[in-house]
Scaffold this active site. Sequence first.
Site, PDB file in Angstrom:
ATOM      1  N   LYS A 136      -3.992   9.945  -0.799  1.00  0.00           N
ATOM      2  CA  LYS A 136      -2.558   9.652  -0.674  1.00  0.00           C
ATOM      3  C   LYS A 136      -1.474  10.801  -1.304  1.00  0.00           C
ATOM      4  CE  LYS A 136      -1.766   5.013   1.068  1.00  0.00           C
ATOM      5  NZ  LYS A 136      -1.505   3.838   0.753  1.00  0.00           N
ATOM      6  N   ASP A 158       4.992   2.748   3.358  1.00  0.00           N
ATOM      7  CA  ASP A 158       4.117   1.637   2.782  1.00  0.00           C
ATOM      8  C   ASP A 158       5.296   0.694   2.368  1.00  0.00           C
ATOM      9  OD1 ASP A 158       1.597   1.832   3.050  1.00  0.00           O
ATOM     10  OD2 ASP A 158       1.355   2.776   1.241  1.00  0.00           O
TER      11      ASP A 158
END
Length: 275
Positions: A68, A105
């Site tokens: 990520k 997210d």
Amino acid sequence: MNRIPLAGVIGSPISHSRSPQLHRHWLRQLGLPGYYIPMDVSTEDLRTVLQTLPKMGFVGVNITIPHKEKVLDHADLVTDRATLIGAANTIIFRKDGIIHADNTDGYGFIENLKTGAPHWDARQGSVVVLGAGGAARAVIASLLDNGVPEILLCNRTRIRAEKLSDDFGNRVSVVDWVQAGNVIEDSTLVVNTTSLGMTGKPELRVPLDGLNKQSIVTDLVYTPLKTGLLKDADARGCTTVDGLGMLLHQAVPAFERWFGERPPVDEATRTATLR
Ligand code: NAP
């Protein structure tokens, strides 16, 4: 020639990911052409893979642990929120060849909260965030965006929390990990962003004695769905919100960008993702 759009998720390991079930369910439900594929890719191969996938008909990919953060180095364009968070979970391969990185997210976290605890008012008081990893950064960015006046951040490794507080400004204060139980009393919301409580990991052991019934407790961990933290908070009469909804909601903007329709998040989505 119109190609069938391909998407997927890149991580290592990847077999635990629920994203394939989720996206395949939406493709089927909405009757859209497309495939979603899990891909185990090493850090060394990440750049080559990202450069090759668009040539094979991929319109985008999700990025998960451990890539990520690293993926930002391979993107041509990074959204402001992904830059602030320092990580991306969504890649869009644009038609002009640009690799576009975003982080959804925080969006997923807030949408899940709005669904599970619609009465929660971000501006009403402080929020306790447990953990200061990548997920915490996304959660904190979204809480601040939504007007939370104060975030009390507790992490086992204090220096990591201090770095995060430096990056996000004076609405984020660091509290010692061992003091977590003492600061939850006055909070409107307690968020576990650590991996504690996940199947195979130790339990999160923060005493909830001071928690008031009006507080909301949410966990990013969703295996098991009802973590020890959520069970404990339930028993104290608090509203609890499990982490599965965050996974589902963070996927909505990506699916829409890749496949052209905004998918619903409902009970059928939860069931299909857990299957
Ligand atoms: P990460 O960057 O590796 O951070 C892990 C966090 O957990 C750190 O704060 C770490 O503290 C803490 N931690 C780990 N073991 C600990 C222990 N034994 N005692 C105390 N603290 C401990 O991971 P992440 O990407 O932030 O992910 C964290 C969790 O969120 C994972 O369970 C992940 O699956 C979940 N997640 C869920 C969603 C969703 O959609 N529901 C989305 C993203 C992430 P230290 O800094 O002290 O090591």
